[in-house]
Scaffold this active site. Structure first.
Site, PDB file in Angstrom:
ATOM      1  N   TRP A  36     -14.884  26.473 -31.289  1.00  0.00           N
ATOM      2  CA  TRP A  36     -15.545  26.935 -32.523  1.00  0.00           C
ATOM      3  C   TRP A  36     -16.915  26.329 -32.804  1.00  0.00           C
ATOM      4  CZ3 TRP A  36     -15.539  22.309 -35.000  1.00  0.00           C
ATOM      5  CH2 TRP A  36     -14.456  21.451 -34.805  1.00  0.00           C
ATOM      6  N   ARG A  53      -7.487  34.523 -40.602  1.00  0.00           N
ATOM      7  CA  ARG A  53      -6.368  33.737 -41.119  1.00  0.00           C
ATOM      8  C   ARG A  53      -6.799  33.068 -42.425  1.00  0.00           C
ATOM      9  NH1 ARG A  53      -6.104  28.259 -37.280  1.00  0.00           N
ATOM     10  NH2 ARG A  53      -8.203  27.563 -37.736  1.00  0.00           N
ATOM     11  N   GLU A  61      -3.593  22.941 -43.112  1.00  0.00           N
ATOM     12  CA  GLU A  61      -4.988  22.673 -43.476  1.00  0.00           C
ATOM     13  C   GLU A  61      -5.393  23.438 -44.745  1.00  0.00           C
ATOM     14  OE1 GLU A  61      -7.457  23.437 -40.041  1.00  0.00           O
ATOM     15  OE2 GLU A  61      -7.047  21.440 -39.276  1.00  0.00           O
ATOM     16  N   GLU A 112      -3.315  16.861 -35.226  1.00  0.00           N
ATOM     17  CA  GLU A 112      -4.035  17.755 -34.315  1.00  0.00           C
ATOM     18  C   GLU A 112      -5.269  17.074 -33.789  1.00  0.00           C
ATOM     19  OE1 GLU A 112      -5.411  21.497 -35.721  1.00  0.00           O
ATOM     20  OE2 GLU A 112      -3.559  21.962 -36.764  1.00  0.00           O
ATOM     21  N   LYS A 160      -8.515  31.477 -27.421  1.00  0.00           N
ATOM     22  CA  LYS A 160      -8.075  31.473 -26.029  1.00  0.00           C
ATOM     23  C   LYS A 160      -8.875  30.505 -25.161  1.00  0.00           C
ATOM     24  CE  LYS A 160     -10.426  35.818 -24.799  1.00  0.00           C
ATOM     25  NZ  LYS A 160     -11.056  36.052 -26.125  1.00  0.00           N
TER      26      LYS A 160
HETATM   27  C1  GLA Z   1      -7.365  23.682 -36.888  1.00  0.00           C
HETATM   28  C2  GLA Z   1      -6.084  24.479 -37.057  1.00  0.00           C
HETATM   29  C3  GLA Z   1      -5.436  24.860 -35.772  1.00  0.00           C
HETATM   30  C4  GLA Z   1      -6.457  25.279 -34.748  1.00  0.00           C
HETATM   31  C5  GLA Z   1      -7.464  24.182 -34.566  1.00  0.00           C
HETATM   32  C6  GLA Z   1      -8.496  24.508 -33.517  1.00  0.00           C
HETATM   33  O1  GLA Z   1      -7.180  22.354 -36.843  1.00  0.00           O
HETATM   34  O2  GLA Z   1      -5.150  23.810 -37.852  1.00  0.00           O
HETATM   35  O3  GLA Z   1      -4.541  25.904 -36.024  1.00  0.00           O
HETATM   36  O4  GLA Z   1      -7.089  26.437 -35.196  1.00  0.00           O
HETATM   37  O5  GLA Z   1      -8.140  24.001 -35.776  1.00  0.00           O
HETATM   38  O6  GLA Z   1      -9.390  23.448 -33.313  1.00  0.00           O
END
Ligand code: GLA
Length: 673
Positions: A306, A103, A142, A298, A347
């Site tokens: 991650w 992405r 982001e 978020e 996931k």
């Molecule tokens: C970022 C992204 C989200 C997601 C989260 C996972 O903040 O904006 O789409 O991928 O990380 O922690």
């Protein structure tokens, strides 16, 4: 107060959607961010748009009384787009493209990307601008995440245009970058490239401008989308989600372009000090747009996917971290994401609704937090409770981390060191750019302002002249805005204010390294004893009182901490990087001079206290229960408070003066409960 999450219904069959809405209502969800990664679903090919599914999802949400933060879906272009227009792919420093399949692989300066994104946003905005469910617009996602710097041909062309606009002539670029050095002189803009892979060090002025350019390219994309949304007649506020202090984007410049700030926050649950990251993010968001509530857009309900190891949150940690944000001016608590994905790279990332269902600790904590947020009264944005400012500057960040310096500095971690030291003292702090109006503050901490512009230096001098108390630390006032020494070398602007002349920066060997050289610089003086590291400058106090000196080693006997009184104010200089206790000792000096008090007296070390108007939030981040002697009224409707016991991750929200005294601010986002 909004409550919710990213909602990705495109990952699920239609029959799941009504169940989602029902569960959202159960959890107290009021708003979801919709469509963030749905470009491929909305536009399956260049000339085909499918809004039927989105109409139905928005309709279901609206019927369920759940508001929509509608995304523009431009963060992840579909494969058809990059196959048709490969020139829109971003590239690394070797010019090698970042392919699709993950992405955020687009080049922000690419005309092809911008044109496709504009077409998509126009269709979305025209369709939903007047939809009653839509209360907020979520531009992209982001910006800059995963793509610090793009070196593509699109970036090359845009950089030349950017330089032309900034400098007017190639001679001006040559002068700014000092290109007589190493035969780098440019004869035309067409000879200038991004700082791609090269045998040795790049020109520092070019690196700094490339950072400015990168931030500006993302900001141009944001502005483009925002303007399209407005042109479609939308009147809702517009945001894009920030990531705390994020190096590629100068949020201090961006903040004015957003109606509402929103932030993403993922502290490591394994880190017992991780809560200070949440505090730092919240204080930064509040300070970037004073007087305006913001949204925690978020965070994770539990583990992320991650890190090398992804620990779950401890029981209660989710709510404790959420209340840190509310206490600092957030008017919304949202998560990534509503329902845990069945497939794809995330996931294993937690969600409000986990794979394991509703008989889970996560779901119970989600429900309970929704309940508490729902009981909160209207709160003011910020009544200027902080008397201390910590200065933080993106341009300085970019410049101070350029290569070929006396030593490598990690600016954010150095600033965080000072922030954490202030936070440990339970002192409320705003985080501001060096040119901010400082009239309201009594103490200012200015760590490592290597790149110090003339207006910023004048601002600091003025602050002290007006009676303020300032702390400046090593490797400050070194270069101008082009990353060049001024005539006269360094220290040219603050020398008189500080009464200190620096002769050499005195780089120390890396702490813990096996090689030769001094790693530690012990410092001692009356009531002062700590160990410095990284830098031990060769400082001469020409017109300043020495409070502590280096003891032993290369700088033995030289000033380490000085103060110079100036009018009613004073200017402290610290010629090294202190350990945690040293930072506390230095701040004790500064705060005593400035009369700075903690937010609440007598708190245990791992309890934090924050003021937001009449609301005092107390949070226990420790592993032991604590008793706090506090009186007031329970903001969650529990009646009078006369002392509280906070279990681990427990919090108390106490109104310590009548709410009527402060006007609640208008909601950041309409439709908040
Ligand atoms: C970022 C992204 C989200 C997601 C989260 C996972 O903040 O904006 O789409 O991928 O990380 O922690």
């Amino acid at each position: 107060m909004h409550y919710g999450a990213d909602y990705n219904p495109e990952q699920w069959p239609d029959e799941v959607w009504p169940e989602d809405v029902a569960r959202m209502r159960e959890a107290g969800v009021t708003m979801v961010s919709l469509g963030i990664f749905a470009w491929a679903r909305i536009q399956p090919s260049e000339h085909e748009f499918d809004f039927d599914w989105l109409d139905r999802v928005i309709g279901l949400l609206h019927e369920g009384g759940i508001a929509v933060d509608l995304a523009t879906a431009t963060a992840s272009p579909p494969p058809w787009a990059t196959v048709a227009y490969p020139e829109m792919l971003a590239a690394d420093e070797h010019g090698s493209p970042y392919w699709h399949g993950s992405r955020q692989h687009y080049a922000p300066s690419s005309p092809a990307y911008r044109s496709l994104a504009a077409a998509l946003v126009r269709r979305i905005a025209e369709r939903y601008a007047g939809h009653p469910a839509v209360v907020l617009w979520h531009v992209n996602n982001e910006y800059g995440c995963h793509l610090d710097v793009d070196y593509s041909d699109a970036a090359r062309d845009a950089f030349r245009t950017w330089l032309t606009n900034r400098y007017g002539s190639v001679d001006a670029v040559n002068a700014a970058w000092g290109t007589m050095f190493w035969s780098q002189r440019y004869g035309s803009f067409a000879e200038i490239f991004p700082p791609r892979h090269a045998p040795y060090s790049h020109n520092p002025g070019q690196l700094l401008d490339y950072r400015r350019f990168t931030s500006d390219m993302f900001l141009e994309c944001y502005r483009m989308e925002r303007d399209i949304i407005r042109a479609a007649g939308a009147v809702q506020p517009i945001t894009t989600n920030f990531m705390g202090a994020f190096k590629p984007a100068d949020y201090a410049r961006w903040a004015a372009e957003l109606d509402v700030l929103s932030d993403d926050l993922y502290p490591d649950p394994n880190d017992p000090e991780g809560f200070r990251e949440g505090a730092f993010h919240g204080d930064l968001m509040r300070s970037l747009k004073p007087g305006t509530p913001w949204l925690l857009m978020e965070q994770a309900t539990n583990a992320v996917n991650w890190r090398p190891t992804n620990a779950p949150k401890a029981p209660g940690q989710l709510a404790a971290q959420s209340m840190q944000a509310v206490a600092r001016g957030a008017d919304g608590i949202l998560f990534f994401q509503w329902r845990q994905s069945r497939a794809g790279a995330e996931k294993f990332h937690s969600a409000m609704l986990p794979h394991a269902g509703t008989e889970t600790r996560t779901w119970r904590e989600v429900m309970s937090l929704g309940g508490d947020l729902g009981r909160l009264p209207d709160l003011p944005a910020d009544d200027g409770a902080a008397r201390v400012a910590l200065l933080f500057d993106w341009e300085n960040w970019w410049a101070i981390e350029n290569p070929d310096h006396p030593t490598s500095l990690d600016y954010l971690s150095l600033v965080r060191g000072w922030y954490d030291a202030v936070h440990r003292l339970h002192v409320q702090v705003d985080i501001l750019p060096p040119t901010a109006d400082l009239a309201h503050y009594t103490a200012v901490v200015a760590p490592h302002l290597y790149l110090l512009t003339e207006p910023a230096a004048a601002n600091l001098v003025d602050f002290v002249e007006q009676g303020g108390h300032l702390l400046v630390t090593a490797f400050s006032d070194v270069v101008d805005e082009y990353d060049r020494f001024r005539a006269g070398g360094f220290g040219t602007q603050l020398r008189d204010l500080l009464g200190v002349v620096i002769e050499d920066f005195g780089a120390l060997a890396d702490t813990g390294s096996a090689g030769p050289g001094e790693q530690r610089a012990p410092v001692a003086g009356p009531g002062v004893a700590f160990v410095g590291s990284i830098l031990a400058e060769e400082a001469h106090a020409v017109d300043a009182r020495v409070l502590a000196r280096f003891e032993g080693g290369r700088q033995d006997g030289r000033p380490a901490l000085t103060v110079r009184s100036h009018g009613a104010g004073s200017a402290y200089y610290l010629a090294t990087v202190p350990d945690d206790d040293g930072a506390r000792q230095v701040l004790d000096h500064l705060f005593t001079a400035a009369g700075v008090e903690p937010v609440y007296p007598g708190l245990p070390p791992l309890v934090e206290a924050i003021r937001r108007g009449p609301l005092l939030t107390l949070i226990n981040h420790g592993r032991e229960p604590v008793h706090i002697d506090v009186q007031g009224e329970d903001a969650l409707g529990g009646g009078e408070v006369r002392g509280v016991v906070l279990r681990p991750f427990g919090y108390a929200l106490v109104l310590i003066s009548s709410l009527e005294a402060t006007e609640p601010c208008p909601p950041a986002v309409p439709g908040s409960r």
